[in-house]
Design an enzyme around this catalytic site. Structure first.
Site, short mmCIF file in Angstrom:
data_model
loop_
_atom_site.label_atom_id
_atom_site.label_comp_id
_atom_site.label_asym_id
_atom_site.label_seq_id
_atom_site.Cartn_x
_atom_site.Cartn_y
_atom_site.Cartn_z
N CYS A 27 40.90 72.44 28.50
CA CYS A 27 39.64 72.15 29.18
C CYS A 27 39.78 72.60 30.64
CB CYS A 27 39.38 70.65 29.15
SG CYS A 27 40.68 69.73 30.01
N HIS A 56 49.34 65.91 29.38
CA HIS A 56 50.16 65.32 28.32
C HIS A 56 50.47 66.33 27.23
CE1 HIS A 56 48.68 61.09 29.66
NE2 HIS A 56 49.80 61.43 30.26
N HIS A 89 45.63 63.07 35.37
CA HIS A 89 45.12 61.76 34.95
C HIS A 89 44.80 60.84 36.11
CE1 HIS A 89 48.01 63.63 32.16
NE2 HIS A 89 46.98 63.51 31.34
N GLU A 141 45.70 57.25 33.15
CA GLU A 141 44.34 57.30 33.72
C GLU A 141 43.81 55.88 33.94
OE1 GLU A 141 41.38 59.75 31.68
OE2 GLU A 141 39.83 58.39 32.41
N THR A 179 38.14 58.68 30.17
CA THR A 179 37.43 59.93 29.88
C THR A 179 37.72 60.49 28.49
OG1 THR A 179 39.23 61.19 30.87
CG2 THR A 179 37.34 60.66 32.30
N SER A 237 49.07 62.29 24.20
CA SER A 237 47.78 62.84 24.62
C SER A 237 46.65 62.04 23.96
CB SER A 237 47.69 64.31 24.22
OG SER A 237 46.37 64.77 24.34
N ASN A 239 43.36 62.22 24.05
CA ASN A 239 42.27 62.95 23.39
C ASN A 239 42.73 63.61 22.11
OD1 ASN A 239 42.23 66.16 23.87
ND2 ASN A 239 43.32 65.18 25.55
N SER A 281 44.85 69.39 26.22
CA SER A 281 46.05 69.77 26.96
C SER A 281 46.96 70.72 26.18
CB SER A 281 46.83 68.51 27.36
OG SER A 281 47.01 67.66 26.24
O1 0CM Z 1 44.09 61.57 28.80
P1 0CM Z 1 44.87 62.35 27.79
O2 0CM Z 1 46.09 61.58 27.36
O3 0CM Z 1 44.05 62.85 26.68
O4 0CM Z 1 45.41 63.58 28.64
P2 0CM Z 1 45.80 65.07 28.27
O5 0CM Z 1 46.70 65.53 29.38
O6 0CM Z 1 46.30 65.20 26.90
O7 0CM Z 1 44.41 65.81 28.34
C1 0CM Z 1 43.77 66.18 29.48
C2 0CM Z 1 43.41 65.20 30.42
C3 0CM Z 1 43.09 64.40 31.22
C4 0CM Z 1 42.71 63.49 32.25
FE1 SF4 Z 2 39.14 66.43 32.84
FE2 SF4 Z 2 40.66 65.13 31.08
FE3 SF4 Z 2 38.16 65.84 30.42
FE4 SF4 Z 2 40.00 67.70 30.68
S1 SF4 Z 2 40.01 66.07 29.15
S2 SF4 Z 2 37.92 67.78 31.54
S3 SF4 Z 2 41.27 66.88 32.31
S4 SF4 Z 2 38.75 64.39 32.02
#
Ligand code: 0CM
Ligand code: SF4
Length: 333
Positions: A27, A56, A89, A141, A179, A237, A239, A281
């Protein structure tokens, strides 16, 4: 790069179908955070300290570490006066204060969409609200956001937690969310919160970010047709883990993998269609490697289902913007 633009007809009727969810992988916030570390290394030289994993994903972290980034858990591991990057984060004000006291040279990799949630937390707390944060305990976060107004904020994880809330009588209650939550689960929690607090103050915008939402919608578009879903991403991670859970909730087995080498042959037994996605990520190249690994096992027919185009881009902090402001990828080395 795997060519997914044409739905290639594969002669072999027995070809396994691969459905690629789109959008997937990086992203805008992750691209920005990684580029901050890359540019800091280029402009200032190694070592560049990074508090926590910049994002992450273990492959991203290992790659940057090999190029001179030093990942630390806390600021006391950073030498006085050194450059330190805060992860995507976000951090609590206490961490910022600590960095200031230590005269560290901070470059902030916090995703602007996380910073937006922090700003709302401050605003809601300043006007006297009890601010309910929906999120996962212990996630970086969440720790950063709660740190904005620890006296006024309370974390809940599930709809069951709503009944445990005890805000002061007559006080205003508002909410924020992490988020990277599951959209469907969060809708349920917020429904329960609204039932309990009919005068709940609704924020003007969603906190679950566009990238998290898009990756879940994209998975929804392939999950029913898939016999197995592979999610490329790391176990910490949020997401990425939400994508695995979303698939499983809809009855499709799913596995989270960091690397193609983790695919177990038994997962593929009787599987005609493999759905593939990747957390925000996870580098796109890892998805290509997963497709290539499946192709090694027999003929595949690759099709992409794209539910949205992402055009989001975040400006870099001034400390790592060069004179032209051109992204690293456009610059000549
Ligand atoms: O928050 P999450 O564990 O999903 O983090 P990530 O590093 O895997 O993804 C991107 C972000 C943010 C904030
Ligand atoms: Fe921002 Fe996390 Fe969303 Fe990516 S996943 S756009 S780093 S809030």
């Amino acid at each position: 790069m795997i060519d997914v633009s044409s739905d290639k007809q594969v002669d072999n009727d027995n070809a396994r179908r691969i459905l690629l969810a789109g959008p997937r992988s990086f992203c805008a916030g992750v691209e920005r955070a990684i580029e901050i570390v890359e540019r800091a290394l280029e402009m200032r030289g190694a070592p560049i300290y990074v508090r926590k994993q910049i994002v992450h994903n273990i492959s991203v972290v290992e790659d940057l570490a090999a190029r001179g980034a030093v990942f630390v858990e806390e600021l006391d591991e950073v030498p006085d006066g050194a450059t330190v990057v805060f992860s995507a984060h976000g951090v609590s004000p206490a961490v910022r204060e600590d960095a200031k006291r230590r005269r560290l040279d901070v470059i902030d990799g916090t995703c602007p969409l996380v910073s937006k949630v922090h700003a709302k937390a401050r605003r809601f707390a300043d006007r006297g609200d009890t601010v309910v944060l929906v999120g996962h305990a212990g996630h970086e976060e969440v720790e950063g956001t709660l740190g904005e107004a620890p006296e006024s904020m309370v974390l809940i994880e599930t709809a069951e937690d709503v009944e445990k809330l005890s805000p002061p009588d007559g006080g205003q209650v508002s909410y924020l969310t992490q988020t990277t939550l599951a959209v469907d689960e969060t809708t349920e929690v917020l429904g329960t919160l609204r039932e309990r607090f009919p005068l709940l103050h609704e924020p003007s915008s969603e906190d679950i970010c566009y990238a998290t939402t898009n990756r879940q919608h994209a998975l929804n578009a392939i999950v029913e047709e898939s016999d197995l879903v592979l999610v490329v991403g790391s176990a910490n991670s949020s997401n990425s883990v939400r994508l695995v859970e979303l698939s499983r909730r809809q009855g499709t087995p799913a596995q989270l993998i960091d690397l193609a080498a983790e695919i177990q042959p038994e997962w593929l037994e009787g599987v005609r269609t493999v759905g593939i996605t990747a957390g925000a990520s996870a580098p796109p190249a890892l998805v290509d490697e997963v497709v290539a690994a499946l192709a090694e096992l027999g003929a595949v027919e690759v099709e992409e289902r794209r539910v949205a185009d992402e055009t989001m881009h975040f400006e870099l902090p001034s400390a790592v913007r060069d004179a032209t402001g051109a992204p690293t990828s456009d610059r000549k080395s």
